[in-house]
Design a protein around this motif. Structure first.
Motif, PDB file in Angstrom:
ATOM      1  N   LEU A 101       0.821  -1.214   0.000  1.00  0.00           N
ATOM      2  CA  LEU A 101       0.000   0.000   0.000  1.00  0.00           C
ATOM      3  C   LEU A 101       0.859   1.270   0.000  1.00  0.00           C
ATOM      4  N   GLY A 102       2.181   1.113  -0.072  1.00  0.00           N
ATOM      5  CA  GLY A 102       3.073   2.267  -0.144  1.00  0.00           C
ATOM      6  C   GLY A 102       3.410   2.892   1.194  1.00  0.00           C
ATOM      7  N   ASP A 103       3.063   2.235   2.291  1.00  0.00           N
ATOM      8  CA  ASP A 103       3.320   2.781   3.626  1.00  0.00           C
ATOM      9  C   ASP A 103       4.605   2.159   4.188  1.00  0.00           C
ATOM     10  N   ASP A 104       5.741   2.571   3.610  1.00  0.00           N
ATOM     11  CA  ASP A 104       7.012   1.936   3.953  1.00  0.00           C
ATOM     12  C   ASP A 104       7.453   2.228   5.383  1.00  0.00           C
ATOM     13  N   GLU A 105       7.240   3.453   5.845  1.00  0.00           N
ATOM     14  CA  GLU A 105       7.673   3.818   7.196  1.00  0.00           C
ATOM     15  C   GLU A 105       6.992   2.934   8.246  1.00  0.00           C
ATOM     16  N   SER A 106       5.661   2.789   8.131  1.00  0.00           N
ATOM     17  CA  SER A 106       4.932   1.953   9.080  1.00  0.00           C
ATOM     18  C   SER A 106       5.319   0.485   8.925  1.00  0.00           C
ATOM     19  N   ALA A 107       5.588   0.068   7.677  1.00  0.00           N
ATOM     20  CA  ALA A 107       6.015  -1.313   7.437  1.00  0.00           C
ATOM     21  C   ALA A 107       7.324  -1.604   8.168  1.00  0.00           C
ATOM     22  N   ILE A 108       8.246  -0.648   8.145  1.00  0.00           N
ATOM     23  CA  ILE A 108       9.533  -0.835   8.829  1.00  0.00           C
ATOM     24  C   ILE A 108       9.310  -1.088  10.317  1.00  0.00           C
ATOM     25  N   ASN A 109       8.374  -0.353  10.905  1.00  0.00           N
ATOM     26  CA  ASN A 109       8.063  -0.574  12.327  1.00  0.00           C
ATOM     27  C   ASN A 109       7.567  -1.995  12.569  1.00  0.00           C
ATOM     28  N   ASP A 110       6.720  -2.499  11.642  1.00  0.00           N
ATOM     29  CA  ASP A 110       6.208  -3.867  11.800  1.00  0.00           C
ATOM     30  C   ASP A 110       7.322  -4.902  11.673  1.00  0.00           C
ATOM     31  N   PHE A 111       8.202  -4.702  10.701  1.00  0.00           N
ATOM     32  CA  PHE A 111       9.304  -5.660  10.521  1.00  0.00           C
ATOM     33  C   PHE A 111      10.242  -5.642  11.738  1.00  0.00           C
ATOM     34  N   THR A 112      10.423  -4.453  12.304  1.00  0.00           N
ATOM     35  CA  THR A 112      11.264  -4.347  13.497  1.00  0.00           C
ATOM     36  C   THR A 112      10.638  -5.117  14.660  1.00  0.00           C
ATOM     37  N   LYS A 113       9.308  -5.051  14.786  1.00  0.00           N
ATOM     38  CA  LYS A 113       8.615  -5.825  15.817  1.00  0.00           C
ATOM     39  C   LYS A 113       8.775  -7.326  15.550  1.00  0.00           C
ATOM     40  N   ALA A 114       8.650  -7.716  14.310  1.00  0.00           N
ATOM     41  CA  ALA A 114       8.812  -9.137  13.962  1.00  0.00           C
ATOM     42  C   ALA A 114      10.190  -9.626  14.384  1.00  0.00           C
ATOM     43  N   ILE A 115      11.215  -8.809  14.123  1.00  0.00           N
ATOM     44  CA  ILE A 115      12.594  -9.182  14.474  1.00  0.00           C
ATOM     45  C   ILE A 115      12.764  -9.209  15.995  1.00  0.00           C
ATOM     46  N   LYS A 116      12.090  -8.291  16.682  1.00  0.00           N
ATOM     47  CA  LYS A 116      12.165  -8.275  18.152  1.00  0.00           C
ATOM     48  C   LYS A 116      11.687  -9.603  18.738  1.00  0.00           C
ATOM     49  N   PHE A 117      10.608 -10.133  18.172  1.00  0.00           N
ATOM     50  CA  PHE A 117      10.026 -11.362  18.722  1.00  0.00           C
ATOM     51  C   PHE A 117      10.599 -12.638  18.108  1.00  0.00           C
ATOM     52  N   ASN A 118      11.328 -12.483  16.982  1.00  0.00           N
ATOM     53  CA  ASN A 118      12.017 -13.633  16.389  1.00  0.00           C
ATOM     54  C   ASN A 118      13.233 -13.105  15.640  1.00  0.00           C
ATOM     55  N   ALA A 119      14.345 -13.046  16.344  1.00  0.00           N
ATOM     56  CA  ALA A 119      15.568 -12.441  15.799  1.00  0.00           C
ATOM     57  C   ALA A 119      16.158 -13.238  14.641  1.00  0.00           C
ATOM     58  N   LYS A 120      15.630 -14.438  14.387  1.00  0.00           N
ATOM     59  CA  LYS A 120      16.144 -15.252  13.281  1.00  0.00           C
ATOM     60  C   LYS A 120      15.162 -15.350  12.116  1.00  0.00           C
ATOM     61  N   LEU A 121      14.156 -14.456  12.107  1.00  0.00           N
ATOM     62  CA  LEU A 121      13.185 -14.463  11.024  1.00  0.00           C
ATOM     63  C   LEU A 121      13.792 -13.737   9.822  1.00  0.00           C
ATOM     64  N   VAL A 122      14.436 -14.510   8.942  1.00  0.00           N
ATOM     65  CA  VAL A 122      15.212 -13.956   7.832  1.00  0.00           C
ATOM     66  C   VAL A 122      14.353 -13.064   6.943  1.00  0.00           C
ATOM     67  N   LEU A 123      13.131 -13.501   6.676  1.00  0.00           N
ATOM     68  CA  LEU A 123      12.272 -12.755   5.765  1.00  0.00           C
ATOM     69  C   LEU A 123      11.995 -11.348   6.275  1.00  0.00           C
ATOM     70  N   ALA A 124      11.931 -11.181   7.585  1.00  0.00           N
ATOM     71  CA  ALA A 124      11.670  -9.857   8.153  1.00  0.00           C
ATOM     72  C   ALA A 124      12.841  -8.916   7.871  1.00  0.00           C
ATOM     73  N   TYR A 125      14.086  -9.424   7.936  1.00  0.00           N
ATOM     74  CA  TYR A 125      15.251  -8.597   7.600  1.00  0.00           C
ATOM     75  C   TYR A 125      15.216  -8.214   6.110  1.00  0.00           C
ATOM     76  N   THR A 126      14.914  -9.199   5.268  1.00  0.00           N
ATOM     77  CA  THR A 126      14.837  -8.914   3.834  1.00  0.00           C
ATOM     78  C   THR A 126      13.758  -7.874   3.541  1.00  0.00           C
ATOM     79  N   ASN A 127      12.584  -8.068   4.125  1.00  0.00           N
ATOM     80  CA  ASN A 127      11.485  -7.135   3.881  1.00  0.00           C
ATOM     81  C   ASN A 127      11.794  -5.740   4.416  1.00  0.00           C
TER      82      ASN A 127
END
Length: 369
Positions: A101-127
């Motif tokens: 939807l083009g909301d990259d800033e908010s997406a970054i916050n979500d990916f950061t949360k994903a990494i917080k709860f699973n530091a080995k979630l490779v896809l979250a780093y890529t995204n």
């Protein structure tokens, strides 16, 4: 009697849970097979029966993403996260929907949360790297793509992503290393050869650039951009005939790009085909009348043909579009000087000097007293 009732009820609950798990896995397989509508239908039945099934909500969100219902997907991910705020996969998936939807800033916050709860979630780093790339945080993207590679497993996409960022940062030799590793893992992707060719071109290794474009075209002979890239490399090697052939092919595949006509015009100019070059610049202007470079190039051709009035007209059009370029005033002044219109030529030369040209000083001293 009461114990037996409890035992029977316990068995029923276990059977129900197992049945739901099987249905969830069945829906997951449908998503993997791109049967998003079928998966959504199955998951909706599951959720109607158990609205607190976070796995089903997360999967239905993915199915909705496959159907390009990104707002609906975010709704499902929201519900899943309300049930479990540590659900890393749902954070990652919601971030992907926000990118769509083009909301990259908010997406970054979500990916950061994903990494917080699973530091080995490779896809979250890529995204997160992709989202950072979108907002031009190239260093941040580089770090995330590198982390994805560190976590592994290595694949062509991961090396490609980092290679693109390195190239954007001007680190072309290092980018070539990543593109090469990507090619070692996937020798069938024409885009990898094309991107490595661009990197080689930017390092001045034109022969290797042409070789990569050759391979890219062999794998994907219907992409006009690859022919255009090879033409540019051939042009830089002063193989103007070869460049012209590639520009012809690019235009044959896509006749709507103004820049391709402009570049073919340059190749024709280098071959001293001024009429052909003028025809190409004219076509480029028809497709995009807002680019001053096309008028400048046509003016140069007209000057070579001693059509000075036509050249002045084109330079004037260029100046209307971009009135702060000293070079255009300087070139128009030279044409006016060739027309023996010294007064107007000197006005152009002085304007060029005013805008910062240094090469015009000598001609002003000689002609504008």
């Amino acid at each position: 009697m009461g114990k037996w009732v409890f035992f029977v009820l316990g068995c029923l609950v276990a059977v129900t849970v197992c049945a739901q798990d099987a249905q969830v896995e069945g829906a997951r397989k449908k998503i993997q097979a791109n049967d998003f509508a079928g998966a959504k239908t199955d998951l909706t039945k599951l959720i109607d029966a158990n609205p607190r099934n976070k796995l089903a909500l997360n999967l239905r969100g993915q199915a909705r993403m496959g159907l390009e219902d990104f707002y609906g997907a975010i709704g499902d991910f929201n519900f899943a996260l309300e049930l479990d705020s540590t659900f890393a996969e749902a954070w990652n998936n919601r971030g992907e929907a926000k990118i769509a939807l083009g909301d990259d800033e908010s997406a970054i916050n979500d990916f950061t949360k994903a990494i917080k709860f699973n530091a080995k979630l490779v896809l979250a780093y890529t995204n997160r790297g992709l989202a950072k790339y979108d907002i031009e945080d190239l260093q941040g993207a580089y770090q995330d793509f590198s982390k994805a590679l560190d976590l592994g497993p290595a694949d062509a996409d991961k090396y490609f992503n980092r290679g693109v960022v390195k190239a954007e940062l001007g680190e072309f030799i290092s980018a070539i290393d990543d593109y090469t590793k990507a090619i070692e893992l996937d020798k069938t992707d024409a885009g990898l050869y094309n991107y490595r060719g661009v990197a080689y071109y930017n390092t001045g290794n034109l022969d290797q650039a042409v070789a990569d474009y050759d391979q890219a075209i062999k794998l994907d002979p219907k992409d006009p951009l690859k022919y255009e890239n090879r033409a540019l490399a051939k042009n830089a090697k002063e193989n103007f005939k070869g460049a012209l052939e590639d520009f012809n092919k690019a235009i044959e595949l896509d006749a709507t790009q103004a820049e391709t006509y402009n570049l073919r015009g340059v190749a024709r100019f280098n071959l001293e085909d001024h009429d052909g070059a003028i025809a190409d610049y004219t076509k480029a202007i028809e497709l995009d009348e807002t680019n001053p470079v096309y008028y400048d190039n046509r003016a140069l051709c007209k000057t070579e043909k001693e059509d000075y009035a036509g050249a002045v007209e084109d330079y004037s059009s260029s100046i209307e579009l971009y009135p702060t370029d000293p070079e255009t005033y300087y070139q128009r002044g030279l044409v006016k000087l060739s027309m023996n219109n010294k007064y107007d030529a000197c006005l152009d030369f002085k304007k060029a000097e005013e805008l910062g040209s240094t090469e015009v000083k000598a001609i002003i001293k000689k002609n504008c007293k």
